[in-house]
Scaffold this motif. Structure first.
Motif, PDB file in Angstrom:
ATOM      1  N   GLY A 202       0.789  -1.222   0.000  1.00  0.00           N
ATOM      2  CA  GLY A 202       0.000   0.000   0.000  1.00  0.00           C
ATOM      3  C   GLY A 202       0.824   1.276   0.000  1.00  0.00           C
ATOM      4  O   GLY A 202       0.301   2.355  -0.263  1.00  0.00           O
ATOM      5  N   ASP A 203       2.130   1.180   0.264  1.00  0.00           N
ATOM      6  CA  ASP A 203       2.987   2.373   0.254  1.00  0.00           C
ATOM      7  C   ASP A 203       3.077   2.959  -1.150  1.00  0.00           C
ATOM      8  O   ASP A 203       3.237   2.223  -2.128  1.00  0.00           O
ATOM      9  CB  ASP A 203       4.411   2.030   0.710  1.00  0.00           C
ATOM     10  N   ALA A 204       2.999   4.276  -1.248  1.00  0.00           N
ATOM     11  CA  ALA A 204       3.236   4.976  -2.508  1.00  0.00           C
ATOM     12  C   ALA A 204       4.724   5.285  -2.566  1.00  0.00           C
ATOM     13  O   ALA A 204       5.297   5.804  -1.614  1.00  0.00           O
ATOM     14  CB  ALA A 204       2.421   6.256  -2.565  1.00  0.00           C
ATOM     15  N   ILE A 205       5.367   4.935  -3.686  1.00  0.00           N
ATOM     16  CA  ILE A 205       6.812   5.139  -3.794  1.00  0.00           C
ATOM     17  C   ILE A 205       7.143   5.874  -5.094  1.00  0.00           C
ATOM     18  O   ILE A 205       6.365   5.877  -6.028  1.00  0.00           O
ATOM     19  CB  ILE A 205       7.582   3.803  -3.700  1.00  0.00           C
ATOM     20  N   GLU A 206       8.315   6.486  -5.109  1.00  0.00           N
ATOM     21  CA  GLU A 206       8.808   7.200  -6.284  1.00  0.00           C
ATOM     22  C   GLU A 206       9.816   6.318  -7.025  1.00  0.00           C
ATOM     23  O   GLU A 206      10.396   5.401  -6.443  1.00  0.00           O
ATOM     24  CB  GLU A 206       9.502   8.503  -5.849  1.00  0.00           C
ATOM     25  N   ALA A 207      10.042   6.625  -8.288  1.00  0.00           N
ATOM     26  CA  ALA A 207      11.058   5.911  -9.061  1.00  0.00           C
ATOM     27  C   ALA A 207      12.416   6.086  -8.380  1.00  0.00           C
ATOM     28  O   ALA A 207      12.754   7.176  -7.929  1.00  0.00           O
ATOM     29  CB  ALA A 207      11.107   6.449 -10.484  1.00  0.00           C
ATOM     30  N   GLY A 208      13.175   5.023  -8.291  1.00  0.00           N
ATOM     31  CA  GLY A 208      14.490   5.073  -7.661  1.00  0.00           C
ATOM     32  C   GLY A 208      14.486   4.817  -6.176  1.00  0.00           C
ATOM     33  O   GLY A 208      15.546   4.724  -5.564  1.00  0.00           O
ATOM     34  N   ALA A 209      13.299   4.696  -5.570  1.00  0.00           N
ATOM     35  CA  ALA A 209      13.223   4.441  -4.125  1.00  0.00           C
ATOM     36  C   ALA A 209      13.766   3.045  -3.819  1.00  0.00           C
ATOM     37  O   ALA A 209      13.557   2.099  -4.572  1.00  0.00           O
ATOM     38  CB  ALA A 209      11.778   4.544  -3.651  1.00  0.00           C
ATOM     39  N   VAL A 210      14.468   2.909  -2.700  1.00  0.00           N
ATOM     40  CA  VAL A 210      14.979   1.616  -2.262  1.00  0.00           C
ATOM     41  C   VAL A 210      13.822   0.842  -1.634  1.00  0.00           C
ATOM     42  O   VAL A 210      13.220   1.295  -0.664  1.00  0.00           O
ATOM     43  CB  VAL A 210      16.144   1.779  -1.269  1.00  0.00           C
ATOM     44  N   LEU A 211      13.522  -0.315  -2.213  1.00  0.00           N
ATOM     45  CA  LEU A 211      12.416  -1.138  -1.726  1.00  0.00           C
ATOM     46  C   LEU A 211      12.908  -2.230  -0.770  1.00  0.00           C
ATOM     47  O   LEU A 211      12.200  -2.618   0.147  1.00  0.00           O
ATOM     48  CB  LEU A 211      11.693  -1.791  -2.906  1.00  0.00           C
TER      49      LEU A 211
END
Length: 123
Positions: A110-119
């Motif tokens: 459910g987390d919204a993330i940006e491109a390049g974010a460390v998952l």
């Protein structure tokens, strides 16, 4: 003409898009110009990883975390899905860039993330 870099299943492609000859024609995708080296996600300013792993698993696109496929301590091979990202109503697997063991999962479903974010991180 515009150049775009597209990542599909961990493979990076450079694509050229140009407008059609007629007025008001929709853009048409040209054939793939070249296949870039299979690298990790685009280099952006990633968030600091919470885990101790030295190998970062980064998002190739902005979106929402749909599913977490791997668990901390699990061994993964290069290309194994670690997280499933939902972007533009598509489910996109984010894969391990190399063999390793999952050291941390830094996101939740459910987390919204940006491109390049460390998952996640791997050792």
């Amino acid at each position: 003409m515009k150049n775009y870099t597209i990542t599909v299943n961990g493979n990076v492609y450079d694509v050229v898009v140009e407008e059609g000859a007629g007025s008001g024609a929709a853009p048409v995708a040209a054939p793939v110009v070249k296949k870039a080296a299979p690298a990790a996600a685009p280099a952006a300013a990633p968030k600091a990883a919470g885990g101790a792993g030295s190998i970062k698993v980064e998002a190739g696109a902005a979106g929402k975390i749909f599913k977490i496929e791997a668990k901390v301590g699990q061994a993964v091979k290069k290309g194994d899905a670690v997280v499933i990202l939902e972007a533009m109503k598509m489910e996109i697997p984010v894969v391990a860039p190399e063999d390793g063991t999952v050291a941390s999962i830094d996101v939740a479903v459910g987390d919204a993330i940006e491109a390049g974010a460390v998952l996640a991180t791997l050792n």
